[in-house]
Write an enzyme that holds these catalytic residues in place. Structure first.
Site, PDB file in Angstrom:
ATOM      1  N   LYS A  54      67.939  39.020  46.271  1.00  0.00           N
ATOM      2  CA  LYS A  54      67.302  40.296  46.571  1.00  0.00           C
ATOM      3  C   LYS A  54      67.597  41.288  45.437  1.00  0.00           C
ATOM      4  O   LYS A  54      66.722  41.964  44.948  1.00  0.00           O
ATOM      5  CB  LYS A  54      67.875  40.793  47.902  1.00  0.00           C
ATOM      6  CG  LYS A  54      67.000  41.739  48.626  1.00  0.00           C
ATOM      7  CD  LYS A  54      67.602  42.038  49.986  1.00  0.00           C
ATOM      8  CE  LYS A  54      67.315  43.464  50.358  1.00  0.00           C
ATOM      9  NZ  LYS A  54      67.968  43.875  51.597  1.00  0.00           N
ATOM     10  N   GLU A  90      77.571  35.399  41.457  1.00  0.00           N
ATOM     11  CA  GLU A  90      77.471  33.939  41.525  1.00  0.00           C
ATOM     12  C   GLU A  90      76.081  33.476  41.091  1.00  0.00           C
ATOM     13  O   GLU A  90      75.927  32.499  40.354  1.00  0.00           O
ATOM     14  CB  GLU A  90      77.734  33.437  42.950  1.00  0.00           C
ATOM     15  CG  GLU A  90      79.151  33.609  43.435  1.00  0.00           C
ATOM     16  CD  GLU A  90      79.395  34.973  44.084  1.00  0.00           C
ATOM     17  OE1 GLU A  90      78.623  35.920  43.831  1.00  0.00           O
ATOM     18  OE2 GLU A  90      80.372  35.074  44.851  1.00  0.00           O
ATOM     19  N   GLY A 102      69.572  40.544  53.686  1.00  0.00           N
ATOM     20  CA  GLY A 102      69.704  39.216  53.082  1.00  0.00           C
ATOM     21  C   GLY A 102      69.821  38.111  54.116  1.00  0.00           C
ATOM     22  O   GLY A 102      69.168  37.073  54.019  1.00  0.00           O
ATOM     23  N   ARG A 103      70.633  38.336  55.140  1.00  0.00           N
ATOM     24  CA  ARG A 103      70.866  37.280  56.139  1.00  0.00           C
ATOM     25  C   ARG A 103      69.703  37.131  57.114  1.00  0.00           C
ATOM     26  O   ARG A 103      69.765  36.323  58.037  1.00  0.00           O
ATOM     27  CB  ARG A 103      72.175  37.548  56.883  1.00  0.00           C
ATOM     28  CG  ARG A 103      72.302  38.950  57.468  1.00  0.00           C
ATOM     29  CD  ARG A 103      73.732  39.210  57.941  1.00  0.00           C
ATOM     30  NE  ARG A 103      74.006  40.578  58.325  1.00  0.00           N
ATOM     31  CZ  ARG A 103      74.385  41.537  57.494  1.00  0.00           C
ATOM     32  NH1 ARG A 103      74.504  41.275  56.212  1.00  0.00           N
ATOM     33  NH2 ARG A 103      74.642  42.747  57.938  1.00  0.00           N
ATOM     34  N   GLU A 136      78.760  38.386  59.530  1.00  0.00           N
ATOM     35  CA  GLU A 136      78.528  39.456  58.563  1.00  0.00           C
ATOM     36  C   GLU A 136      77.901  40.658  59.283  1.00  0.00           C
ATOM     37  O   GLU A 136      78.154  41.807  58.936  1.00  0.00           O
ATOM     38  CB  GLU A 136      77.611  38.967  57.431  1.00  0.00           C
ATOM     39  CG  GLU A 136      77.546  39.925  56.262  1.00  0.00           C
ATOM     40  CD  GLU A 136      76.981  39.288  54.995  1.00  0.00           C
ATOM     41  OE1 GLU A 136      77.766  38.810  54.157  1.00  0.00           O
ATOM     42  OE2 GLU A 136      75.747  39.267  54.843  1.00  0.00           O
ATOM     43  N   HIS A 153      84.354  13.495  68.268  1.00  0.00           N
ATOM     44  CA  HIS A 153      85.423  12.633  67.763  1.00  0.00           C
ATOM     45  C   HIS A 153      86.350  13.383  66.825  1.00  0.00           C
ATOM     46  O   HIS A 153      87.117  12.771  66.083  1.00  0.00           O
ATOM     47  CB  HIS A 153      84.810  11.414  67.067  1.00  0.00           C
ATOM     48  CG  HIS A 153      83.967  10.615  68.008  1.00  0.00           C
ATOM     49  ND1 HIS A 153      84.481   9.647  68.840  1.00  0.00           N
ATOM     50  CD2 HIS A 153      82.652  10.717  68.309  1.00  0.00           C
ATOM     51  CE1 HIS A 153      83.511   9.148  69.591  1.00  0.00           C
ATOM     52  NE2 HIS A 153      82.386   9.784  69.293  1.00  0.00           N
ATOM     53  N   LYS A 159      82.951  42.009  46.108  1.00  0.00           N
ATOM     54  CA  LYS A 159      82.116  41.774  44.913  1.00  0.00           C
ATOM     55  C   LYS A 159      82.582  42.667  43.761  1.00  0.00           C
ATOM     56  O   LYS A 159      82.729  42.222  42.631  1.00  0.00           O
ATOM     57  CB  LYS A 159      80.663  42.136  45.218  1.00  0.00           C
ATOM     58  CG  LYS A 159      79.873  41.128  46.014  1.00  0.00           C
ATOM     59  CD  LYS A 159      78.454  41.680  46.122  1.00  0.00           C
ATOM     60  CE  LYS A 159      77.465  40.766  46.757  1.00  0.00           C
ATOM     61  NZ  LYS A 159      76.127  41.341  46.852  1.00  0.00           N
TER      62      LYS A 159
HETATM   63  O1  G6P Z   1      70.229  38.183  47.610  1.00  0.00           O
HETATM   64  P1  G6P Z   1      71.379  38.799  46.883  1.00  0.00           P
HETATM   65  O2  G6P Z   1      71.103  40.216  46.481  1.00  0.00           O
HETATM   66  O3  G6P Z   1      71.791  37.970  45.705  1.00  0.00           O
HETATM   67  O4  G6P Z   1      72.591  38.858  47.875  1.00  0.00           O
HETATM   68  C1  G6P Z   1      73.214  37.693  48.373  1.00  0.00           C
HETATM   69  C2  G6P Z   1      74.245  38.022  49.415  1.00  0.00           C
HETATM   70  O5  G6P Z   1      75.137  38.973  48.863  1.00  0.00           O
HETATM   71  C3  G6P Z   1      76.204  39.399  49.703  1.00  0.00           C
HETATM   72  O6  G6P Z   1      77.083  38.382  49.943  1.00  0.00           O
HETATM   73  C4  G6P Z   1      75.696  39.954  50.990  1.00  0.00           C
HETATM   74  O7  G6P Z   1      76.771  40.223  51.826  1.00  0.00           O
HETATM   75  C5  G6P Z   1      74.758  38.967  51.641  1.00  0.00           C
HETATM   76  O8  G6P Z   1      74.218  39.530  52.813  1.00  0.00           O
HETATM   77  C6  G6P Z   1      73.656  38.591  50.696  1.00  0.00           C
HETATM   78  O9  G6P Z   1      72.816  37.674  51.330  1.00  0.00           O
END
Ligand code: G6P
Length: 567
Positions: free
Chosen positions: A208, A214, A268-269, A354, A385, A505
């Site tokens: 986003k 990462e 995002g989630r 989250e 199991h 972050k």
């Molecule tokens: O889609 P991005 O901007 O790369 O963000 C990726 C992720 O970043 C963080 O970990 C937020 O807590 C997430 O909610 C999000 O999905």
């Protein structure tokens, strides 16, 4: 819009009485006292069937829970979300994920903007692009069609499409494989790229923000891998993006025509119904993707319109509050009886934890109740199991959600019947158990009886659907999205921000120079991590730096760290 403190509501008082009344009563007793309980304590929503009869509730408890939601003003809160009000208070924006799956003819205008029109414009572009990839009209720099899509993203930009791709693999009919890379651990990218032909690989950078450490690191490494093989000019034929940040994607080398937009109001989630689902759409095709969206929309409508008493997300959300706040349950087990749903627990962890891992209310005052259930789980029968023993005979209260399907996705003899029989056996045993008397009657030696008693009385839900399809997957995910919303609303927390994650972050970026720089005193390193930074630098053969560790020689190699147990 702040909700009323739920502990001050009359229904809360009634629930306290219910708690006192139900404590110590066994599910066997509740079933015996209430013939027809299993039929009555069930409901349907879309294709989903919920059996909630194996919970520590009577009809009266359910009425009290429903009254709690009504007294708290949940209805208004639901309407506010669907209308596009700014329910994400701390980021001052709507949480309009439900708009990502509104049908083309629907109307929703927020701040003068035609949201449905915008959403469908992006969906059409996605359909067009993925259609070209699937039919081999889209070619790489050397004229090769795409054999593998590598989705690079993390959190919501990974878990949603990755979980859904695994769930819907049987619908991936274009012969295109999809890999998901999320972790900044180089092993992740290396695994995904092993054996791939750069000329036939398409990278989807899902972010986003196009700013997540990462994702940027993995995307940069992937770009290098590609340009080493095909040269700089190949980038725009092999990289596309799902992002709000068109400028940054363009600087990376992506053609703006191949950047698929997301909106700030889609968390995002909660975003894989939009362009974050691009890799999934490439695998299953636009038609199936729209079936998925319709599945989501079916449950959105159910949630928006069904009376609370027959409202599946509302009831499930309330039951979570019942166990969390009255019985001090800490976790909820997610137990899909479907190998295809093996990433569902991980997906739900982000969605639920989250969103609802918060400890202040909307107005900034501390919450006075526990919030946020800890979600975890594994598919059955594997879990049986492994950790089910603790569910059966352990000391903790762990409500569980069993998820099963009537029809198999592969018909291999009676294996699917065996799978389903196992699920029912676990449901039965967890609910009813086996008493000391029953063991004795079977001739179990007296000394062994206590060990073989399975107490039962474990609370659980059973969710059934006819078959795992794009539509039923959408329904299932929407169900949990709204469970999350119900709980966040009643706890009066902001389910749509994640400030703790943001801090982590920032801190990673802050600490990076201390690990990597040549200068020995770069970065902000304090007592908390100083020794760890020092050990890391030593093991990497770097100058001892700001994290000097007493007793460890500067500039020494791994061998000199063994003295204090570092290998
Ligand atoms: O889609 P991005 O901007 O790369 O963000 C990726 C992720 O970043 C963080 O970990 C937020 O807590 C997430 O909610 C999000 O999905």
């Amino acid at each position: 819009m702040a909700l009323r403190d739920i502990t001050a509501l009359p229904a809360w008082e009634s629930l306290r009485a219910q708690h006192a009344d139900l404590t110590g009563r066994h599910l066997r007793e509740l079933f015996a006292a209430d013939p027809g309980r299993a039929e009555r304590m069930s409901l349907t929503a879309g294709d989903l069937y919920l059996d909630y009869s194996k919970h520590w509730v009577t009809a009266e408890t359910v009425e009290c829970l429903v009254r709690l939601a009504e007294e708290a003003g949940l209805r208004k809160r639901i309407d506010a979300m669907f209308n596009g009000d700014r329910v994400n208070l701390t980021e001052d924006r709507p949480a309009l994920h439900v708009a990502l799956r509104l049908p083309a003819g629907a109307e929703l205008v927020v701040d003068g903007q035609d949201v449905v029109g915008d959403v469908h414009a992006v969906l059409r572009r996605m359909g067009d692009f993925t259609g070209r990839v699937r039919t081999k009209q889209w070619r790489g720099a050397t004229g090769e069609p795409v054999a593998t899509v590598v989705n690079i993203g993390i959190g919501g930009s990974d878990l949603g499409p990755a979980m859904a791709y695994e769930a819907l693999r049987d619908y991936a009919d274009a012969g295109i494989d999809v890999q998901f890379v999320s972790n900044v651990d180089p092993a992740d990218l290396r695994n995904a790229l092993a054996g791939l032909d750069p000329a036939a690989t398409l990278f989807v950078i899902s972010s986003k923000s196009f700013d997540t450490l990462e994702t940027v690191a993995n995307a940069t490494a992937a770009r290098k891998w590609l340009t080493n093989a095909l040269g700089e000019a190949a980038v725009s034929r092999h990289f596309v993006a799902a992002s709000t940040n068109v400028a940054k994607a363009e600087r990376f080398g992506i053609d703006p025509a191949n950047v698929f937009g997301i909106w700030s109001w889609a968390g995002g989630r909660l975003s894989f119904c939009g362009s974050v689902g691009l890799s999934l759409m490439t695998a299953i095709g636009a038609e199936r993707f729209h079936e998925l969206l319709n599945g989501f929309h079916t449950i959105d409508e159910h949630f928006r319109t069904a009376p609370f008493r027959q409202n599946m997300p509302v009831l499930m959300g309330l039951l979570g509050i019942w166990y969390t706040n009255f019985f001090d349950a800490q976790t909820r087990a997610i137990l899909p009886y479907s190998r295809r749903l093996h990433r569902l627990p991980a997906y739900l962890q982000q969605l639920m934890m989250e969103s609802n891992g918060k400890s202040v209310r909307g107005d900034g005052t501390p919450v006075r109740l526990n919030t946020g259930e800890v979600f975890w789980g594994e598919p059955g029968t594997n879990g049986q199991h492994a950790f089910f023993q603790l569910l059966h005979q352990g000391t903790r209260t762990i409500p569980a959600d069993f998820i099963g399907f009537a029809e198999p996705y592969a018909d291999l003899g009676n294996m699917h019947d065996l799978l389903f029989a196992n699920m029912l056996a676990q449901v039965w045993t967890l609910a009813f158990g086996k008493s000391a008397e029953e063991n004795s009657e079977e001739g179990v030696p007296a000394a062994l009886v206590p060990h073989k008693v399975v107490p039962g009385n474990r609370p659980l839900s059973v969710i059934l659907a006819p078959r795992l399809t794009p539509s039923t997957l959408g329904q299932l995910v929407a169900l949990y999205e709204h469970v999350m919303f119900v709980q966040g609303a009643l706890w009066d927390i902001d389910s749509f921000d994640q400030w703790g994650v943001e801090l982590g972050k920032e801190k990673a970026l802050d600490l990076l120079p201390a690990l990597t720089s040549e200068a020995s005193h770069a970065g902000h390193v304090d007592e908390v991590v100083r020794a760890l930074v020092g050990v890391y630098r030593l093991l990497r053969g770097r100058a001892s730096g700001p994290g000097e560790v007493p007793g460890v020689r500067a500039g020494s190699t791994a061998a000199s760290c063994r003295g204090f147990g570092v290998r």
